[in-house]
Design an enzyme around this catalytic site. Structure first.
Site, PDB file in Angstrom:
ATOM      1  N   SER A 143       0.859  -1.157   0.006  1.00  0.00           N
ATOM      2  CA  SER A 143      -0.157  -0.060   0.099  1.00  0.00           C
ATOM      3  C   SER A 143       0.726   1.308   0.027  1.00  0.00           C
ATOM      4  O   SER A 143       2.100   1.207   0.626  1.00  0.00           O
ATOM      5  CB  SER A 143      -0.820  -0.011   1.270  1.00  0.00           C
ATOM      6  OG  SER A 143      -1.604   1.133   1.498  1.00  0.00           O
TER       7      SER A 143
ATOM      8  N   LYS B  73       1.792  -3.614   7.000  1.00  0.00           N
ATOM      9  CA  LYS B  73       2.373  -3.687   5.146  1.00  0.00           C
ATOM     10  C   LYS B  73       4.022  -3.486   5.188  1.00  0.00           C
ATOM     11  O   LYS B  73       4.639  -4.094   4.556  1.00  0.00           O
ATOM     12  CB  LYS B  73       1.484  -2.361   4.457  1.00  0.00           C
ATOM     13  CG  LYS B  73       0.116  -2.724   4.390  1.00  0.00           C
ATOM     14  CD  LYS B  73      -0.273  -4.066   3.363  1.00  0.00           C
ATOM     15  CE  LYS B  73      -1.689  -4.367   3.547  1.00  0.00           C
ATOM     16  NZ  LYS B  73      -1.641  -5.799   2.861  1.00  0.00           N
TER      17      LYS B  73
ATOM     18  N   TYR C  63      -2.429  -1.203  10.723  1.00  0.00           N
ATOM     19  CA  TYR C  63      -2.669  -1.562   9.532  1.00  0.00           C
ATOM     20  C   TYR C  63      -1.491  -1.046   8.433  1.00  0.00           C
ATOM     21  O   TYR C  63      -0.811  -2.252   7.914  1.00  0.00           O
ATOM     22  CB  TYR C  63      -3.772  -0.944   8.802  1.00  0.00           C
ATOM     23  CG  TYR C  63      -3.919  -1.205   7.317  1.00  0.00           C
ATOM     24  CD1 TYR C  63      -3.986  -2.553   6.814  1.00  0.00           C
ATOM     25  CD2 TYR C  63      -3.589  -0.299   6.335  1.00  0.00           C
ATOM     26  CE1 TYR C  63      -4.153  -2.796   5.702  1.00  0.00           C
ATOM     27  CE2 TYR C  63      -3.557  -0.532   5.136  1.00  0.00           C
ATOM     28  CZ  TYR C  63      -3.960  -1.890   4.392  1.00  0.00           C
ATOM     29  OH  TYR C  63      -3.843  -2.051   3.142  1.00  0.00           O
TER      30      TYR C  63
HETATM   31  P1  NAD Z   1     -10.659  -7.475   0.884  1.00  0.00           P
HETATM   32  O1  NAD Z   1     -11.115  -7.218   2.423  1.00  0.00           O
HETATM   33  O2  NAD Z   1     -11.769  -7.171   0.095  1.00  0.00           O
HETATM   34  O3  NAD Z   1     -10.221  -8.767   0.603  1.00  0.00           O
HETATM   35  C1  NAD Z   1      -9.003  -9.450   1.515  1.00  0.00           C
HETATM   36  C2  NAD Z   1      -9.559 -10.818   1.414  1.00  0.00           C
HETATM   37  O4  NAD Z   1      -8.656 -11.383   2.381  1.00  0.00           O
HETATM   38  C3  NAD Z   1     -11.039 -10.963   1.993  1.00  0.00           C
HETATM   39  O5  NAD Z   1     -11.759 -11.725   1.029  1.00  0.00           O
HETATM   40  C4  NAD Z   1     -10.866 -11.773   3.415  1.00  0.00           C
HETATM   41  O6  NAD Z   1     -11.783 -12.732   3.505  1.00  0.00           O
HETATM   42  C5  NAD Z   1      -9.516 -12.481   3.111  1.00  0.00           C
HETATM   43  N1  NAD Z   1      -8.624 -12.562   4.605  1.00  0.00           N
HETATM   44  C6  NAD Z   1      -8.463 -11.709   5.550  1.00  0.00           C
HETATM   45  N2  NAD Z   1      -7.673 -12.479   6.399  1.00  0.00           N
HETATM   46  C7  NAD Z   1      -7.345 -13.681   5.954  1.00  0.00           C
HETATM   47  C8  NAD Z   1      -6.804 -14.883   6.513  1.00  0.00           C
HETATM   48  N3  NAD Z   1      -6.190 -14.777   7.639  1.00  0.00           N
HETATM   49  N4  NAD Z   1      -6.823 -16.126   6.021  1.00  0.00           N
HETATM   50  C9  NAD Z   1      -7.666 -15.989   4.773  1.00  0.00           C
HETATM   51  N5  NAD Z   1      -8.005 -15.061   4.212  1.00  0.00           N
HETATM   52  C10 NAD Z   1      -8.172 -13.699   4.753  1.00  0.00           C
HETATM   53  O7  NAD Z   1      -9.579  -6.110   0.571  1.00  0.00           O
HETATM   54  P2  NAD Z   1      -8.973  -5.724  -0.479  1.00  0.00           P
HETATM   55  O8  NAD Z   1      -9.593  -4.315  -0.778  1.00  0.00           O
HETATM   56  O9  NAD Z   1      -9.384  -6.683  -1.817  1.00  0.00           O
HETATM   57  O10 NAD Z   1      -7.690  -5.778  -0.393  1.00  0.00           O
HETATM   58  C11 NAD Z   1      -6.856  -6.835  -0.648  1.00  0.00           C
HETATM   59  C12 NAD Z   1      -5.358  -6.534  -0.197  1.00  0.00           C
HETATM   60  O11 NAD Z   1      -4.855  -5.301  -0.973  1.00  0.00           O
HETATM   61  C13 NAD Z   1      -5.195  -6.360   0.994  1.00  0.00           C
HETATM   62  O12 NAD Z   1      -3.805  -6.961   1.572  1.00  0.00           O
HETATM   63  C14 NAD Z   1      -5.221  -4.987   1.401  1.00  0.00           C
HETATM   64  O13 NAD Z   1      -4.226  -4.686   2.453  1.00  0.00           O
HETATM   65  C15 NAD Z   1      -4.224  -4.487   0.044  1.00  0.00           C
HETATM   66  N6  NAD Z   1      -4.590  -3.083  -0.436  1.00  0.00           N
HETATM   67  C16 NAD Z   1      -5.939  -2.852  -0.297  1.00  0.00           C
HETATM   68  C17 NAD Z   1      -6.235  -1.236  -0.768  1.00  0.00           C
HETATM   69  C18 NAD Z   1      -7.746  -0.914  -0.899  1.00  0.00           C
HETATM   70  O14 NAD Z   1      -7.977   0.434  -0.848  1.00  0.00           O
HETATM   71  N7  NAD Z   1      -8.724  -1.590  -1.398  1.00  0.00           N
HETATM   72  C19 NAD Z   1      -5.199  -0.389  -0.737  1.00  0.00           C
HETATM   73  C20 NAD Z   1      -3.741  -0.770  -0.597  1.00  0.00           C
HETATM   74  C21 NAD Z   1      -3.461  -2.278  -0.110  1.00  0.00           C
HETATM   75  C1  WQD Z   2      -9.847   9.486   0.508  1.00  0.00           C
HETATM   76  C2  WQD Z   2     -10.109  10.956   0.791  1.00  0.00           C
HETATM   77  C3  WQD Z   2     -10.599  11.240   3.299  1.00  0.00           C
HETATM   78  C4  WQD Z   2     -14.307   9.163   3.275  1.00  0.00           C
HETATM   79  C5  WQD Z   2      -7.050   4.683   2.785  1.00  0.00           C
HETATM   80  C6  WQD Z   2      -5.904   4.210   3.702  1.00  0.00           C
HETATM   81  C7  WQD Z   2      -4.957   3.227   2.691  1.00  0.00           C
HETATM   82  C8  WQD Z   2      -5.379   2.467   1.516  1.00  0.00           C
HETATM   83  C9  WQD Z   2      -6.611   3.182   0.946  1.00  0.00           C
HETATM   84  C10 WQD Z   2      -5.264   0.326   2.101  1.00  0.00           C
HETATM   85  C11 WQD Z   2      -9.570  11.493   1.981  1.00  0.00           C
HETATM   86  C12 WQD Z   2     -11.662  11.596   2.185  1.00  0.00           C
HETATM   87  C13 WQD Z   2     -13.124   9.641   2.913  1.00  0.00           C
HETATM   88  C14 WQD Z   2     -15.410  10.061   3.751  1.00  0.00           C
HETATM   89  C15 WQD Z   2     -14.357  11.746   2.945  1.00  0.00           C
HETATM   90  N1  WQD Z   2      -6.055   1.242   2.087  1.00  0.00           N
HETATM   91  N2  WQD Z   2     -13.161  10.956   2.869  1.00  0.00           N
HETATM   92  N3  WQD Z   2     -15.177  11.397   3.549  1.00  0.00           N
HETATM   93  O1  WQD Z   2      -7.352   7.498   3.530  1.00  0.00           O
HETATM   94  O2  WQD Z   2      -6.484   8.018   1.086  1.00  0.00           O
HETATM   95  O3  WQD Z   2      -6.713   5.617   2.143  1.00  0.00           O
HETATM   96  O4  WQD Z   2      -7.616   3.509   1.879  1.00  0.00           O
HETATM   97  O5  WQD Z   2      -4.238   0.015   2.261  1.00  0.00           O
HETATM   98  O6  WQD Z   2      -4.023   2.509   3.301  1.00  0.00           O
HETATM   99  O7  WQD Z   2      -5.373   4.712   4.517  1.00  0.00           O
HETATM  100  O8  WQD Z   2      -8.758   6.589   1.548  1.00  0.00           O
HETATM  101  O9  WQD Z   2     -10.958   6.375   0.856  1.00  0.00           O
HETATM  102  O10 WQD Z   2     -10.466   6.739   3.334  1.00  0.00           O
HETATM  103  O11 WQD Z   2     -10.106   8.471   1.775  1.00  0.00           O
HETATM  104  O12 WQD Z   2     -14.092  13.191   2.721  1.00  0.00           O
HETATM  105  O13 WQD Z   2     -16.326   9.515   4.250  1.00  0.00           O
HETATM  106  O14 WQD Z   2     -11.675  10.856   1.067  1.00  0.00           O
HETATM  107  O15 WQD Z   2     -10.187  12.340   4.129  1.00  0.00           O
HETATM  108  O16 WQD Z   2      -9.039  12.754   1.833  1.00  0.00           O
HETATM  109  P1  WQD Z   2      -7.344   7.093   2.242  1.00  0.00           P
HETATM  110  P2  WQD Z   2     -10.053   6.895   1.817  1.00  0.00           P
END
Ligand code: NAD
Ligand code: WQD
Length: 331
Positions: free
Chosen positions: A124, A154, A150
Site C-alpha cells: 500500500s 504492510k 494496518y
Molecule cells: P478485501 O477485504 O476485500 O479482501 C481481502 C480478503 O482476504 C477477504 O476476502 C478476506 O476474507 C481475506 N482474508 C483476510 N484475512 C485472511 C486470513 N487470515 N486467511 C484467509 N483469508 C483472509 O480487501 P481488498 O480491498 O481486496 O484488499 C486486498 C489487499 O490489498 C489487502 O491486503 C489490502 O491490505 C491491500 N490493499 C487494499 C487497498 C484498498 O484500498 N482496497 C489499498 C492498498 C492495499
Molecule cells: C480518501 C479521501 C478522506 C471518506 C485509505 C488507507 C490506505 C489505503 C486506501 C489500504 C481522504 C476523504 C473519505 C469520507 C471523506 N487502504 N473522505 N469522507 O485515507 O486515502 O487511504 O484507503 O491500504 O492505506 O489509509 O482513503 O478512501 O479513506 O479517503 O471526505 O466519508 O476521502 O479524508 O481525503 P485514504 P479513503
C-alpha cells in the site's frame, strides 16, 4: 502458470482472479471469507466461464495451508489476504499484527517448504508514511511516521520479504504499492460492498447514492489544495488488476517494489462533482472537520512500473464511477 491467490474472493483479489483466468492462467483461491462472500466464485465463473478451485482456509492455520501446497505445485502466489480497515487496526492492533503479519509468515513458510519461490504482495502507498512529500516514488524510504497498525503491518511484511530475498536468492518477490483503488468490473458483477458505515470515500459515496446514508461528510475543506479538500490517486481496480499481470512478467530474483497508481491527483470535491456528472443526480454532501491522520496530498509517481513492467493506468475516474453505478444497479 499455476497460481495460488490468497484473499481471492475479496474486492481486489476477485478482479485479479478474472484477469488471470482470462489470460489463461490456472488459479486456486484460498480465503477464510472473513470479509468476502462465497458467491463471488459464482460471479467469477459467470464472467470467465471458469470456476476456480476454492479453499476455505485461514492463513493462520499452517497445517491447512501446507495441505493446499501438498496437493498442487504452484508457480506463483499472489497474496491479497489481510485485514485493511485503518480505524479498526488502531482499536485491535494484536488482531491486525496476527492476521496480517503472522499469516504472511505462515504463507512464506509453506512456500519455502514446497519450493515455491515467486510471490506478488499487495502492499500500500501507506508504507511511505508522512514524509512531507506529495508524490511518492519507490526510491523514498518507507516506514516514516506511520500512524496506524494496518500501515505498519504492510511495512513489516515488506521488511520480512526483503530479508527473505536476501536469505534465499532464488526468491522473486514483487511488492505492489496500491494507491486508492475504486470502481469494479464493467459487468457490475464484482465490487466492493462493505457492511455497515464505510470508512473509504467511494464505498461511502455509493451508500449515499443508494440512499442508505443521507449525505457524504467531506473531511476538511481548509487544506492547502486548490479547493481545500484532500488529493488522492484513485486507480480503477481493473487497471490495478492488469498491473498484476504485468508484474508476473516482470518477476526477477530479489525484492522489487512498484507503485500502482495513475500519477493524477483528484480532490474529494472533484470526485463528488464527477459522480454527480456521471450519475446525473446531486450527491448530498457537507463539509466536516478534518479526519485525524489524513495527509493533504498523496499520489503516485508511476514511472517505474511504466518503464520496467510496461504497465500504465488507462481508465479514468469517470470510467470507475460508471462501473460503480452498474454495480449498484445490480445489487
Ligand atoms: P478485501 O477485504 O476485500 O479482501 C481481502 C480478503 O482476504 C477477504 O476476502 C478476506 O476474507 C481475506 N482474508 C483476510 N484475512 C485472511 C486470513 N487470515 N486467511 C484467509 N483469508 C483472509 O480487501 P481488498 O480491498 O481486496 O484488499 C486486498 C489487499 O490489498 C489487502 O491486503 C489490502 O491490505 C491491500 N490493499 C487494499 C487497498 C484498498 O484500498 N482496497 C489499498 C492498498 C492495499
Ligand atoms: C480518501 C479521501 C478522506 C471518506 C485509505 C488507507 C490506505 C489505503 C486506501 C489500504 C481522504 C476523504 C473519505 C469520507 C471523506 N487502504 N473522505 N469522507 O485515507 O486515502 O487511504 O484507503 O491500504 O492505506 O489509509 O482513503 O478512501 O479513506 O479517503 O471526505 O466519508 O476521502 O479524508 O481525503 P485514504 P479513503
Amino acid at each position: 502458470m499455476k497460481i495460488l491467490v490468497t484473499g481471492g474472493t475479496g474486492y481486489i483479489g476477485s478482479h485479479v482472479a478474472v484477469e488471470l483466468i482470462n489470460q489463461g492462467h490456472t488459479i486456486e483461491i484460498v480465503d477464510n471469507l472473513s470479509n468476502s462472500q462465497i458467491e463471488v466464485l459464482d460471479k467469477i465463473e459467470q464472467i470467465t466461464s471458469t470456476r476456480p478451485v476454492f479453499h476455505e482456509v485461514d492463513l493462520l492455520d499452517q497445517l491447512a495451508l501446507d495441505h493446499i501446497f501438498d496437493n498442487t505445485s504452484f508457480d506463483l502466489v499472489i497474496h491479497f489476504a489481510g485485514l485493511k480497515a485503518v480505524a479498526e487496526s488502531i482499536e485491535q492492533p494484536l488482531r491486525y499484527y496476527d492476521n496480517n503479519v503472522t499469516s504472511t509468515i505462515n504463507l512464506l513458510e509453506s512456500m519455502q517448504s514446497h519450493s515455491v519461490k515467486n510471490i506478488i504482495f499487495s502492499s500500500s502507498a501507506t508504507v511511505y508514511g508522512d514524509q512531507g512529500v506529495d508524490q511518492c516514488v519507490e526510491t523514498m524510504p518507507t516506514g516514516i511516521k506511520l500512524t496506524n497498525p494496518y500501515g505498519k503491518t504492510k511495512y513489516m511484511i515488506e521488511e520480512i520479504l526483503k530479508d527473505l530475498a536476501i536469505s534465499n536468492p532464488e526468491f522473486s518477490i514483487i511488492s505492489l504499492r496500491y494507491f486508492n483503488p475504486i470502481g469494479n468490473h464493467t459487468s457490475g458483477l464484482l465490487g466492493e460492498n462493505p457492511n455497515g458505515i464505510p470508512n473509504n470515500l467511494m464505498p461511502y459515496i455509493m451508500k449515499v447514492a443508494t440512499g442508505e446514508l443521507p449525505e457524504l461528510n467531506i473531511f476538511g475543506n481548509d487544506y492547502d489544495t486548490e479547493d481545500g479538500t484532500c488529493l488522492r490517486d484513485y486507480i480503477h481496480v481493473v487497471d490495478l488488476a492488469k498491473g498484476h499481470l504485468a508484474a508476473i512478467d516482470g518477476l526477477k530474483p530479489g525484492f522489487t517494489a512498484y507503485n500502482l497508481g495513475t500519477g493524477r491527483p483528484t480532490s474529494v470535491l472533484e470526485m463528488v462533482h464527477a459522480f454527480e456528472k456521471v450519475s446525473g443526480k446531486p450527491l448530498p454532501h457537507k463539509f466536516a472537520p478534518r479526519r485525524p491522520g489524513d495527509l493533504p496530498k498523496l499520489y503516485a509517481n508511476p514511472k517505474k512500473a511504466e518503464q520496467e513492467l510496461k504497465w500504465h493506468a488507462n481508465l479514468t475516474i469517470e470510467d470507475a464511477i460508471k462501473d460503480t453505478l452498474t454495480f449498484i444497479s445490480n445489487k
